[in-house]
Design a protein around this motif. Structure first.
Motif, mmCIF file in Angstrom:
data_model
loop_
_atom_site.group_PDB
_atom_site.id
_atom_site.type_symbol
_atom_site.label_atom_id
_atom_site.label_comp_id
_atom_site.label_asym_id
_atom_site.label_seq_id
_atom_site.Cartn_x
_atom_site.Cartn_y
_atom_site.Cartn_z
ATOM 1 N N ALA A 122 0.854 -1.187 0.000
ATOM 2 C CA ALA A 122 0.000 0.000 0.000
ATOM 3 C C ALA A 122 0.891 1.238 0.000
ATOM 4 O O ALA A 122 1.835 1.332 0.786
ATOM 5 N N ARG A 123 0.573 2.190 -0.890
ATOM 6 C CA ARG A 123 1.368 3.409 -1.003
ATOM 7 C C ARG A 123 0.493 4.614 -0.657
ATOM 8 O O ARG A 123 -0.578 4.788 -1.231
ATOM 9 N N THR A 124 0.965 5.420 0.255
ATOM 10 C CA THR A 124 0.271 6.653 0.626
ATOM 11 C C THR A 124 1.202 7.819 0.344
ATOM 12 O O THR A 124 2.334 7.853 0.845
ATOM 13 N N THR A 125 0.725 8.773 -0.456
ATOM 14 C CA THR A 125 1.541 9.906 -0.880
ATOM 15 C C THR A 125 0.875 11.196 -0.417
ATOM 16 O O THR A 125 -0.304 11.416 -0.693
ATOM 17 N N LEU A 126 1.632 12.033 0.261
ATOM 18 C CA LEU A 126 1.084 13.274 0.813
ATOM 19 C C LEU A 126 1.442 14.455 -0.079
ATOM 20 O O LEU A 126 2.601 14.677 -0.410
ATOM 21 N N LEU A 127 0.417 15.227 -0.446
ATOM 22 C CA LEU A 127 0.628 16.426 -1.242
ATOM 23 C C LEU A 127 0.542 17.691 -0.410
ATOM 24 O O LEU A 127 1.208 18.682 -0.706
ATOM 25 N N GLU A 128 -0.296 17.679 0.624
ATOM 26 C CA GLU A 128 -0.501 18.889 1.420
ATOM 27 C C GLU A 128 -0.941 18.498 2.817
ATOM 28 O O GLU A 128 -1.719 17.562 3.005
ATOM 29 N N GLY A 129 -0.443 19.226 3.831
ATOM 30 C CA GLY A 129 -0.853 18.960 5.204
ATOM 31 C C GLY A 129 0.023 17.907 5.860
ATOM 32 O O GLY A 129 1.231 17.846 5.623
ATOM 33 N N SER A 130 -0.566 17.039 6.658
ATOM 34 C CA SER A 130 0.171 15.959 7.307
ATOM 35 C C SER A 130 -0.749 14.768 7.499
ATOM 36 O O SER A 130 -1.965 14.930 7.657
ATOM 37 N N VAL A 131 -0.171 13.577 7.459
ATOM 38 C CA VAL A 131 -0.939 12.360 7.702
ATOM 39 C C VAL A 131 -0.112 11.410 8.552
ATOM 40 O O VAL A 131 1.113 11.471 8.576
ATOM 41 N N ARG A 132 -0.810 10.536 9.231
ATOM 42 C CA ARG A 132 -0.178 9.458 9.975
ATOM 43 C C ARG A 132 -0.579 8.140 9.317
ATOM 44 O O ARG A 132 -1.772 7.877 9.142
ATOM 45 N N VAL A 133 0.423 7.347 8.947
ATOM 46 C CA VAL A 133 0.180 6.053 8.314
ATOM 47 C C VAL A 133 0.537 4.965 9.302
ATOM 48 O O VAL A 133 1.663 4.913 9.815
ATOM 49 N N GLU A 134 -0.421 4.095 9.587
ATOM 50 C CA GLU A 134 -0.233 3.067 10.599
ATOM 51 C C GLU A 134 -0.519 1.689 10.011
ATOM 52 O O GLU A 134 -1.669 1.367 9.697
ATOM 53 N N PRO A 135 0.519 0.851 9.841
ATOM 54 C CA PRO A 135 0.282 -0.531 9.402
ATOM 55 C C PRO A 135 -0.599 -1.261 10.406
ATOM 56 O O PRO A 135 -0.718 -0.859 11.564
ATOM 57 N N ASN A 136 -1.176 -2.378 9.973
ATOM 58 C CA ASN A 136 -2.146 -3.076 10.826
ATOM 59 C C ASN A 136 -1.546 -3.568 12.142
ATOM 60 O O ASN A 136 -2.228 -3.603 13.164
ATOM 61 N N HIS A 137 -0.272 -3.962 12.114
ATOM 62 C CA HIS A 137 0.291 -4.599 13.311
ATOM 63 C C HIS A 137 1.642 -4.013 13.721
ATOM 64 O O HIS A 137 2.457 -4.706 14.340
ATOM 65 N N SER A 138 1.890 -2.760 13.415
ATOM 66 C CA SER A 138 3.138 -2.129 13.848
ATOM 67 C C SER A 138 2.912 -0.636 14.037
ATOM 68 O O SER A 138 1.854 -0.101 13.693
ATOM 69 N N ALA A 139 3.920 0.034 14.568
ATOM 70 C CA ALA A 139 3.783 1.454 14.898
ATOM 71 C C ALA A 139 3.650 2.304 13.643
ATOM 72 O O ALA A 139 4.216 1.998 12.586
ATOM 73 N N GLY A 140 2.898 3.403 13.764
ATOM 74 C CA GLY A 140 2.680 4.298 12.641
ATOM 75 C C GLY A 140 3.770 5.343 12.523
ATOM 76 O O GLY A 140 4.682 5.423 13.359
ATOM 77 N N ILE A 141 3.647 6.172 11.467
ATOM 78 C CA ILE A 141 4.646 7.194 11.207
ATOM 79 C C ILE A 141 3.977 8.401 10.576
ATOM 80 O O ILE A 141 3.021 8.256 9.797
ATOM 81 N N MET A 142 4.442 9.588 10.922
ATOM 82 C CA MET A 142 3.969 10.823 10.301
ATOM 83 C C MET A 142 4.865 11.147 9.112
ATOM 84 O O MET A 142 6.075 10.937 9.155
#
Length: 389
Positions: free
Chosen positions: A267-287
């Motif tokens: 799964a690929r999440t790409t940020l264009l504006e602002g901020s997001v937190r991406v959290e895999p199902n079974h591990s720590a997330g990341i901003m």
């Protein structure tokens, strides 16, 4: 982002949807001598917007006349065949003599697309989708007339002329329960939806979005399969969460793209504006910050890279953009957009391909561009594409 903006403005110019300010910006960018590199790349990309007959008769003086006519009339809809020449002539640094060299040295060879040139054209995808309401009613949006589709529980659902589904709150919402709707695009389809909170979502082919008819409680939660681009309406009290098979993306209000097709294995999440937190199902997330992309694999491993935003957003702006991409990945995109099957005969090419072409083209033109590399060839049998080295 300048080249991205150039391509965006050109596409909207073709559609006749530029505002007066955007048209002025378009002419200003075309004449900027600092854009030489970007303009030359767009020239190359534009070869596949011409027929062979048009390429054989066009010359620089003809292109100059075309450009003068285009920029003289705001909002005049240009013919889709004229992509690279207006841009080329606009840049004062690209002299007529230089254009002549580009024209003849970069022209595709006569045997271009030997396997696919004379095949039956397979048309590109378009605005196609199915809507399933909370009561189980299924609506085929593709051929449905524009206007109101449903009005119930203080909510109105409308289909617009530009392939968009709009939710509008018209009255008090019921206190008990909340219906979930699902919008699905088939292979060869795309669609837009404006959710009740004002969030705008673009769905790519073979994708689905499940969402409540009205957002209530402490968060706004949707479920995605496939690919979608989100422009989330800001609401600090209600975070917006996108849940897919491998991860959860949490935002307050921002612009980002999520690609979560099962067959792509990450799964690929790409940020264009602002901020997001991406959290895999079974591990720590990341901003992540704008311009970054997370890649979450099946084992929950998460990597962060600097994204090629033009490549990520190409589908939304109706382009294919390949950046050091292998043929298997490319063919998955082509298969979804043109609704075709793909088979490989013999060893699969390990070459990495680069190029850009409009998704509005028929499939033969896209395959011809890939064949020009001499690294891969194709044969079309009905709605099946055979890939060969």
């Amino acid at each position: 982002m300048t080249k991205y903006r150039l391509r965006f403005l050109y596409q909207h110019y073709q559609a006749g949807t530029l505002t007066n300010l955007e048209h002025l910006e378009w002419k200003t960018l075309l004449a900027d001598p600092n854009l030489k590199g970007s303009l030359e790349e767009i020239i190359d990309e534009g070869w596949y917007d011409f027929s062979e007959q048009e390429m054989s008769v066009m010359d620089p003086s003809h292109a100059n006349q075309i450009f003068d006519r285009i920029v003289a009339t705001p909002q005049q809809k240009a013919k889709p065949t004229f992509l690279w020449k207006p841009i080329a002539v606009a840049a004062s640094i690209l002299l007529i003599a230089a254009l002549s060299v580009v024209f003849f040295t970069r022209m595709p060879s006569d045997n271009r697309g030997a396997y696919v040139k004379h095949t039956t054209h397979i048309k590109p995808g378009g605005n196609k989708a199915y809507l399933t309401l909370g009561n189980g009613k299924r609506i085929i949006l593709t051929d449905l007339e524009n206007g109101t589709l449903s009005t119930q529980n203080g909510l109105q659902i409308t289909k617009t002329h530009d392939g968009q589904l709009v939710y509008t709150i018209t009255g008090d919402q019921p206190s008990g329960g909340n219906d979930y709707n699902v919008i699905e695009t088939p292979r060869g389809g795309q669609y837009q939806i404006l959710l009740p909170d004002g969030t705008h979502v673009w769905l790519n082919a073979a994708s689905s979005l499940k969402y409540p008819s009205v957002f209530t409680g402490k968060e706004r939660k949707v479920e995605l399969q496939g690919e979608a681009y989100f422009e989330v309406s800001k609401n600090k009290k209600m975070p917006f969460k996108v849940i897919s098979s491998q991860q959860t993306v949490e935002v307050l209000g921002t612009h980002f793209n999520v690609n979560s097709y099962a067959e792509d294995k990450e799964a690929r999440t790409t940020l264009l504006e602002g901020s997001v937190r991406v959290e895999p199902n079974h591990s720590a997330g990341i901003m992540i910050r704008p311009g970054q992309q997370t890649r979450v694999k099946l084992n929950d491993k998460i990597n962060v890279i600097e994204a090629d935003l033009e490549e990520v957003m190409a589908w939304k702006d109706n382009y294919f953009r390949f950046n050091n991409e292998k043929i298997e990945s490319i063919m998955r995109k082509i298969s979804r957009w043109y609704d075709v099957g793909v088979e490989y005969h013999g060893p699969i090419s390990e070459e990495e391909f680069n190029g850009t072409i409009s998704r509005a083209k028929n499939i033969s033109q896209v395959l011809e561009m890939l064949e020009d590399t001499k690294s891969v060839h194709f044969k079309i049998e009905g709605r099946r594409i055979i890939v060969m080295k």
